[in-house]
Design a protein around this motif. Structure first.
Motif, PDB file in Angstrom:
ATOM      1  N   GLU A 288      -4.718   7.636 -12.187  1.00 26.12           N
ATOM      2  CA  GLU A 288      -5.703   7.237 -11.172  1.00 26.12           C
ATOM      3  C   GLU A 288      -5.250   5.970 -10.466  1.00 26.12           C
TER       4      GLU A 288
ATOM      5  N   VAL B 254       1.251   3.880  -3.136  1.00 26.96           N
ATOM      6  CA  VAL B 254       0.884   5.294  -3.020  1.00 26.96           C
ATOM      7  C   VAL B 254       2.072   6.183  -3.386  1.00 26.96           C
TER       8      VAL B 254
ATOM      9  N   ARG C 158      -4.065   3.472 -13.357  1.00 25.45           N
ATOM     10  CA  ARG C 158      -4.614   3.799 -14.673  1.00 25.45           C
ATOM     11  C   ARG C 158      -3.989   5.090 -15.183  1.00 25.45           C
TER      12      ARG C 158
ATOM     13  N   GLN D 105       0.827  -1.213   0.000  1.00 19.50           N
ATOM     14  CA  GLN D 105       0.000   0.000   0.000  1.00 19.50           C
ATOM     15  C   GLN D 105       0.862   1.265   0.000  1.00 19.50           C
TER      16      GLN D 105
ATOM     17  N   VAL E 202      -2.453  -1.635  -9.101  1.00 18.04           N
ATOM     18  CA  VAL E 202      -2.865  -1.228 -10.444  1.00 18.04           C
ATOM     19  C   VAL E 202      -2.927   0.294 -10.497  1.00 18.04           C
TER      20      VAL E 202
ATOM     21  N   PRO F 222      -3.530   4.385  -6.563  1.00 17.77           N
ATOM     22  CA  PRO F 222      -3.413   2.970  -6.897  1.00 17.77           C
ATOM     23  C   PRO F 222      -4.581   2.139  -6.359  1.00 17.77           C
ATOM     24  N   TYR F 223      -4.734   0.956  -6.950  1.00 22.97           N
ATOM     25  CA  TYR F 223      -5.645  -0.088  -6.496  1.00 22.97           C
ATOM     26  C   TYR F 223      -4.762  -1.234  -6.025  1.00 22.97           C
ATOM     27  N   VAL F 224      -5.033  -1.739  -4.827  1.00 24.15           N
ATOM     28  CA  VAL F 224      -4.078  -2.658  -4.199  1.00 24.15           C
ATOM     29  C   VAL F 224      -4.705  -4.016  -3.900  1.00 24.15           C
TER      30      VAL F 224
END
Lengths: 118, 118
Positions: B69, B8, B81, B4, B79, B71-73
């Motif tokens: 956009e 970030v 975008r 995480q 991930v 992050p996705y964790v």
């Protein structure tokens, strides 16, 4: 059906709100669904368990709107972004921003792995 | 540094346009970079090759703006975008919409895998 074709067909169903139909049509019977959090929902194996998870989710979340973006494709995988306006049972209305990474094998989704926005 | 935290920090640098710095700070020396298309850029191994790819890309694309956009964790992956307003050399200005899936090992990015929007 190529990865690209399956990804577009799956995502188009999601864009119409037909998430259950998308799963029914494209999940492998041995699909594994993974969420980032610990606990009993972290990893579910097999179509029956994954369908039950969906049913649980719908029973526990009031969905006001969903924005679906994608698919994004690479090899045997694709990514879809979901921005959901929901009210989880007993909680305040909120926006969930997450992506799913889908892995294909023999023309079916064998894994869906969800990533949560921070 | 957790996934995480690294996600970030990496994404924050990207949001400031500091893509090279993000790579320098968080790529493993053995990083592998994968693009969906066939050809010599499909898979590059090692920091030197991946840095050279970045330099090639900047030399061949005029960047007007980038929206980042995420992050996705999830677990040891995240991930991001990227929506990029660019003019590739000798081509018309266009919008590139793609996501990167990053895999960590020992606190470094060992793989970046890009997915293209359709």
């Amino acid at each position: 059906m190529t990865t690209q074709e399956l990804a577009v067909a799956f995502t188009d169903l999601c864009k119409k709100g037909e998430f259950e139909e998308a799963g029914k049509r494209f999940w492998s019977d041995e699909v594994v669904s993974r969420e980032p959090m610990a606990g009993e929902m972290a990893e579910l194996k097999g179509r029956a368990a994954v369908e039950a998870k969906g049913a649980w989710w719908y029973a526990n979340n009031e969905v006001h709107g969903v924005k679906v973006e994608g698919p994004y494709v690479h090899g045997n995988q694709f990514v879809v972004r979901f921005t959901m306006d929901v009210t989880p049972k007993g909680q305040a209305r909120l926006t969930m921003d997450e992506v799913g990474v889908y892995t294909l094998q023999n023309g079916k989704i064998v894994e869906e792995r969800f990533f949560y926005g921070t």
